[in-house]
Design a protein around this motif. Structure first.
Motif, PDB file in Angstrom:
ATOM      1  N   PHE A  52       0.845  -1.206   0.000  1.00 28.38           N
ATOM      2  CA  PHE A  52       0.000   0.000   0.000  1.00 28.38           C
ATOM      3  C   PHE A  52       0.883   1.260   0.000  1.00 28.38           C
ATOM      4  O   PHE A  52       0.669   2.179  -0.791  1.00 28.38           O
ATOM      5  N   HIS A  53       1.905   1.272   0.860  1.00 24.71           N
ATOM      6  CA  HIS A  53       2.755   2.473   0.958  1.00 24.71           C
ATOM      7  C   HIS A  53       3.661   2.623  -0.269  1.00 24.71           C
ATOM      8  O   HIS A  53       3.971   3.740  -0.669  1.00 24.71           O
ATOM      9  N   GLN A  54       4.039   1.500  -0.865  1.00 21.96           N
ATOM     10  CA  GLN A  54       4.865   1.560  -2.080  1.00 21.96           C
ATOM     11  C   GLN A  54       4.093   2.190  -3.241  1.00 21.96           C
ATOM     12  O   GLN A  54       4.674   2.870  -4.071  1.00 21.96           O
ATOM     13  N   TYR A  55       2.779   1.970  -3.270  1.00 18.62           N
ATOM     14  CA  TYR A  55       1.977   2.478  -4.402  1.00 18.62           C
ATOM     15  C   TYR A  55       1.021   3.593  -3.975  1.00 18.62           C
ATOM     16  O   TYR A  55       0.014   3.839  -4.637  1.00 18.62           O
ATOM     17  N   ILE A  56       1.384   4.298  -2.920  1.00 16.88           N
ATOM     18  CA  ILE A  56       0.526   5.352  -2.368  1.00 16.88           C
ATOM     19  C   ILE A  56       0.359   6.511  -3.354  1.00 16.88           C
ATOM     20  O   ILE A  56      -0.622   7.245  -3.307  1.00 16.88           O
ATOM     21  N   HIS A  57       1.314   6.642  -4.295  1.00 21.10           N
ATOM     22  CA  HIS A  57       1.255   7.732  -5.270  1.00 21.10           C
ATOM     23  C   HIS A  57       0.193   7.498  -6.343  1.00 21.10           C
ATOM     24  O   HIS A  57      -0.128   8.408  -7.094  1.00 21.10           O
ATOM     25  N   CYS A  58      -0.335   6.269  -6.452  1.00 14.17           N
ATOM     26  CA  CYS A  58      -1.316   6.018  -7.521  1.00 14.17           C
ATOM     27  C   CYS A  58      -2.565   5.310  -6.985  1.00 14.17           C
ATOM     28  O   CYS A  58      -3.105   4.425  -7.640  1.00 14.17           O
ATOM     29  N   LEU A  59      -3.016   5.743  -5.786  1.00 15.65           N
ATOM     30  CA  LEU A  59      -4.180   5.087  -5.165  1.00 15.65           C
ATOM     31  C   LEU A  59      -5.451   5.214  -6.008  1.00 15.65           C
ATOM     32  O   LEU A  59      -6.314   4.341  -5.972  1.00 15.65           O
ATOM     33  N   GLY A  60      -5.537   6.299  -6.755  1.00 14.26           N
ATOM     34  CA  GLY A  60      -6.751   6.547  -7.548  1.00 14.26           C
ATOM     35  C   GLY A  60      -6.905   5.601  -8.726  1.00 14.26           C
ATOM     36  O   GLY A  60      -7.993   5.463  -9.278  1.00 14.26           O
ATOM     37  N   SER A  61      -5.808   4.949  -9.114  1.00 19.87           N
ATOM     38  CA  SER A  61      -5.893   4.089 -10.307  1.00 19.87           C
ATOM     39  C   SER A  61      -5.416   2.664 -10.028  1.00 19.87           C
ATOM     40  O   SER A  61      -5.323   1.851 -10.937  1.00 19.87           O
ATOM     41  N   THR A  62      -5.084   2.375  -8.755  1.00 20.21           N
ATOM     42  CA  THR A  62      -4.544   1.054  -8.425  1.00 20.21           C
ATOM     43  C   THR A  62      -5.428   0.337  -7.405  1.00 20.21           C
ATOM     44  O   THR A  62      -5.896   0.956  -6.452  1.00 20.21           O
ATOM     45  N   SER A  63      -5.625  -0.950  -7.630  1.00 20.56           N
ATOM     46  CA  SER A  63      -6.358  -1.769  -6.657  1.00 20.56           C
ATOM     47  C   SER A  63      -5.411  -2.805  -6.062  1.00 20.56           C
ATOM     48  O   SER A  63      -4.407  -3.156  -6.689  1.00 20.56           O
ATOM     49  N   PHE A  64      -5.755  -3.286  -4.879  1.00 18.86           N
ATOM     50  CA  PHE A  64      -4.863  -4.203  -4.151  1.00 18.86           C
ATOM     51  C   PHE A  64      -5.578  -5.518  -3.863  1.00 18.86           C
ATOM     52  O   PHE A  64      -6.783  -5.555  -3.631  1.00 18.86           O
ATOM     53  N   ILE A  65      -4.759  -6.568  -3.846  1.00 19.70           N
ATOM     54  CA  ILE A  65      -5.262  -7.900  -3.463  1.00 19.70           C
ATOM     55  C   ILE A  65      -4.129  -8.599  -2.725  1.00 19.70           C
ATOM     56  O   ILE A  65      -2.964  -8.384  -3.050  1.00 19.70           O
ATOM     57  N   GLY A  66      -4.454  -9.433  -1.733  1.00 21.29           N
ATOM     58  CA  GLY A  66      -3.406 -10.064  -0.929  1.00 21.29           C
ATOM     59  C   GLY A  66      -3.486 -11.577  -0.879  1.00 21.29           C
ATOM     60  O   GLY A  66      -4.556 -12.155  -0.681  1.00 21.29           O
ATOM     61  N   VAL A  67      -2.331 -12.217  -1.077  1.00 18.37           N
ATOM     62  CA  VAL A  67      -2.207 -13.676  -0.923  1.00 18.37           C
ATOM     63  C   VAL A  67      -1.371 -13.883   0.336  1.00 18.37           C
ATOM     64  O   VAL A  67      -0.349 -13.224   0.509  1.00 18.37           O
ATOM     65  N   HIS A  68      -1.805 -14.787   1.237  1.00 18.21           N
ATOM     66  CA  HIS A  68      -0.995 -14.983   2.444  1.00 18.21           C
ATOM     67  C   HIS A  68      -0.181 -16.261   2.370  1.00 18.21           C
ATOM     68  O   HIS A  68      -0.673 -17.288   1.904  1.00 18.21           O
ATOM     69  N   THR A  69       1.052 -16.153   2.808  1.00 17.98           N
ATOM     70  CA  THR A  69       1.920 -17.335   2.807  1.00 17.98           C
ATOM     71  C   THR A  69       2.199 -17.786   4.237  1.00 17.98           C
ATOM     72  O   THR A  69       2.974 -18.705   4.467  1.00 17.98           O
ATOM     73  N   GLY A  70       1.577 -17.107   5.205  1.00 19.86           N
ATOM     74  CA  GLY A  70       1.674 -17.547   6.600  1.00 19.86           C
ATOM     75  C   GLY A  70       0.262 -17.843   7.077  1.00 19.86           C
ATOM     76  O   GLY A  70      -0.500 -18.504   6.385  1.00 19.86           O
ATOM     77  N   HIS A  71      -0.118 -17.265   8.239  1.00 19.05           N
ATOM     78  CA  HIS A  71      -1.491 -17.479   8.712  1.00 19.05           C
ATOM     79  C   HIS A  71      -2.444 -16.534   7.979  1.00 19.05           C
ATOM     80  O   HIS A  71      -2.013 -15.565   7.344  1.00 19.05           O
ATOM     81  N   LEU A  72      -3.757 -16.837   8.074  1.00 17.72           N
ATOM     82  CA  LEU A  72      -4.770 -16.012   7.401  1.00 17.72           C
ATOM     83  C   LEU A  72      -4.590 -14.554   7.793  1.00 17.72           C
ATOM     84  O   LEU A  72      -4.495 -14.235   8.976  1.00 17.72           O
ATOM     85  N   GLY A  73      -4.514 -13.689   6.806  1.00 15.60           N
ATOM     86  CA  GLY A  73      -4.357 -12.269   7.106  1.00 15.60           C
ATOM     87  C   GLY A  73      -5.671 -11.539   6.919  1.00 15.60           C
ATOM     88  O   GLY A  73      -6.604 -12.077   6.313  1.00 15.60           O
ATOM     89  N   PHE A  74      -5.738 -10.343   7.435  1.00 19.50           N
ATOM     90  CA  PHE A  74      -6.949  -9.560   7.276  1.00 19.50           C
ATOM     91  C   PHE A  74      -7.037  -8.995   5.862  1.00 19.50           C
ATOM     92  O   PHE A  74      -8.097  -8.953   5.261  1.00 19.50           O
ATOM     93  N   TYR A  75      -5.886  -8.566   5.361  1.00 21.95           N
ATOM     94  CA  TYR A  75      -5.830  -8.052   3.997  1.00 21.95           C
ATOM     95  C   TYR A  75      -5.411  -9.160   3.031  1.00 21.95           C
ATOM     96  O   TYR A  75      -5.829  -9.179   1.879  1.00 21.95           O
ATOM     97  N   ALA A  76      -4.522 -10.018   3.510  1.00 20.89           N
ATOM     98  CA  ALA A  76      -4.004 -11.106   2.678  1.00 20.89           C
ATOM     99  C   ALA A  76      -4.892 -12.324   2.917  1.00 20.89           C
ATOM    100  O   ALA A  76      -4.644 -13.123   3.804  1.00 20.89           O
ATOM    101  N   ASP A  77      -5.973 -12.453   2.105  1.00 20.36           N
ATOM    102  CA  ASP A  77      -6.953 -13.487   2.425  1.00 20.36           C
ATOM    103  C   ASP A  77      -7.047 -14.612   1.389  1.00 20.36           C
ATOM    104  O   ASP A  77      -7.869 -15.500   1.520  1.00 20.36           O
ATOM    105  N   TRP A  78      -6.187 -14.558   0.350  1.00 19.24           N
ATOM    106  CA  TRP A  78      -6.160 -15.688  -0.599  1.00 19.24           C
ATOM    107  C   TRP A  78      -5.049 -16.639  -0.165  1.00 19.24           C
ATOM    108  O   TRP A  78      -3.954 -16.202   0.201  1.00 19.24           O
ATOM    109  N   THR A  79      -5.344 -17.954  -0.195  1.00 26.26           N
ATOM    110  CA  THR A  79      -4.335 -18.925   0.246  1.00 26.26           C
ATOM    111  C   THR A  79      -3.429 -19.292  -0.936  1.00 26.26           C
ATOM    112  O   THR A  79      -3.836 -19.145  -2.103  1.00 26.26           O
ATOM    113  N   PRO A  80      -2.236 -19.817  -0.670  1.00 23.46           N
ATOM    114  CA  PRO A  80      -1.356 -20.257  -1.762  1.00 23.46           C
ATOM    115  C   PRO A  80      -2.039 -21.314  -2.637  1.00 23.46           C
ATOM    116  O   PRO A  80      -1.811 -21.365  -3.842  1.00 23.46           O
ATOM    117  N   GLU A  81      -2.919 -22.131  -2.038  1.00 23.32           N
ATOM    118  CA  GLU A  81      -3.610 -23.173  -2.806  1.00 23.32           C
ATOM    119  C   GLU A  81      -4.615 -22.572  -3.796  1.00 23.32           C
ATOM    120  O   GLU A  81      -5.032 -23.236  -4.745  1.00 23.32           O
TER     121      GLU A  81
END
Ligand code: NAD
Length: 268
Positions: A52-81
């Motif tokens: 989020f902070h790396q792409y803070i300059h283009c929030l108006g045109s960028t969307s985020f999605i998270g894959v988690h490789t540890g335990h279930l995250g709040f933002y990172a909610d897609w599993t590696p499987e």
């Protein structure tokens, strides 16, 4: 569509990053680290905050999605499987976008009036390395209380399940444009008094913290990043005009996320 991938940097996350990059490119999507339409974070919630902070300059045109490789995250909610399924969903663009509010923090300097403006996805916390912090707390331009204690946390609705929750703050649905102020161990006795309850402020209600006394150096965290600020005159917090965009490829209601993260598993 252009995409970027931010990895936590461990072997597993890097492997998933490489796979996603390869397959998405095979689907004719363009890898663009500078101005992506979609940022995929691979790691944990910390990696998502980093992305989020790396792409803070283009929030108006960028969307985020998270894959988690540890335990279930709040933002990172897609599993590696589920990565293959996610790749196919991304390739089928356009995707649905959900927008959530952010916190704007403005730190003003006492001497030259230098001003630093930040956006937080989770929260800001204001603490000190020694003793207590002492602030006049103003809400919407009026003095509300004088706070003495370990510190204060001002969070977004999506950050209400993070540090704020550990401080006894309420969980706020991110469709509500609000910020929440929670206390860290306030001193309450016959001399000093604070409200003692979390406060939820709507959009346009600014909260201003003005340090009292000689202590002007504070440890201020914006999400996962903490820095020392000297000579602080004021810290202003309000709902930001910017929003964060989450790419949605399947329904995952906020309250399901809260239940899955904090309440016992249905299988137990
Ligand atoms: P970290 O890796 O130690 O993260 C701490 C935990 O917070 C992780 O379990 C993460 O999954 C969880 N988390 C992050 N954002 C969340 C959210 N919106 N809802 C629910 N859980 C969430 O530290 P980090 O990676 O540097 O992350 C920084 C975040 O850690 C801060 O934004 C703050 O919210 C959180 N934090 C929490 C506490 C606490 O709960 N006592 C203390 C310090 C920091």
């Amino acid at each position: 569509m252009k995409f970027g991938i931010v990895s936590k940097g461990d072997e597993r996350s890097n492997r998933i990053q490489a796979t996603m990059k390869q397959y998405l490119t095979d689907f004719n999507l363009e890898y663009d680290e500078t101005n992506p339409d979609l940022v995929i974070s691979v790691g944990g919630d910390g990696t998502f905050l980093e992305a989020f902070h790396q792409y803070i300059h283009c929030l108006g045109s960028t969307s985020f999605i998270g894959v988690h490789t540890g335990h279930l995250g709040f933002y990172a909610d897609w599993t590696p499987e589920e990565v293959e399924k996610l790749i196919i969903e991304i390739a089928k663009t356009p995707f649905q976008i959900v927008e959530y509010p952010l916190l704007e923090v403005t730190i003003r300097d006492r001497d030259g009036g230098e001003e630093n403006r930040f956006l937080a996805l989770n929260e800001t916390t204001i603490k000190t390395a020694e003793g207590s912090v002492v602030f006049d707390v103003e809400i919407k331009g009026s003095h509300f209380e004088t706070f003495r204690g370990d510190g204060l946390c001002i969070s977004t609705p999506s950050g209400s399940t993070a540090y704020n929750k550990a401080l006894g703050g309420g969980i706020i649905h991110p469709s509500l444009e609000a910020i929440q102020l929670t206390e860290m161990a306030s001193i309450n006795n016959r001399v000093f008094r604070t409200i003692g309850s979390p406060l939820i402020l709507p959009k346009h209600h600014t909260c201003m913290l003005k340090p009292l006394g000689n202590k002007r150096t504070f440890l201020i965290a914006i999400d996962h990043f903490t820095k020392n600020y000297n000579n602080v005159k004021s810290i202003q917090c309000r709902v930001a005009k910017e929003l964060v965009r989450f790419a949605r490829f399947r329904p995952f209601p906020f309250w399901d996320r809260v239940r899955d993260s904090f309440v016992a598993d249905d299988d137990v």
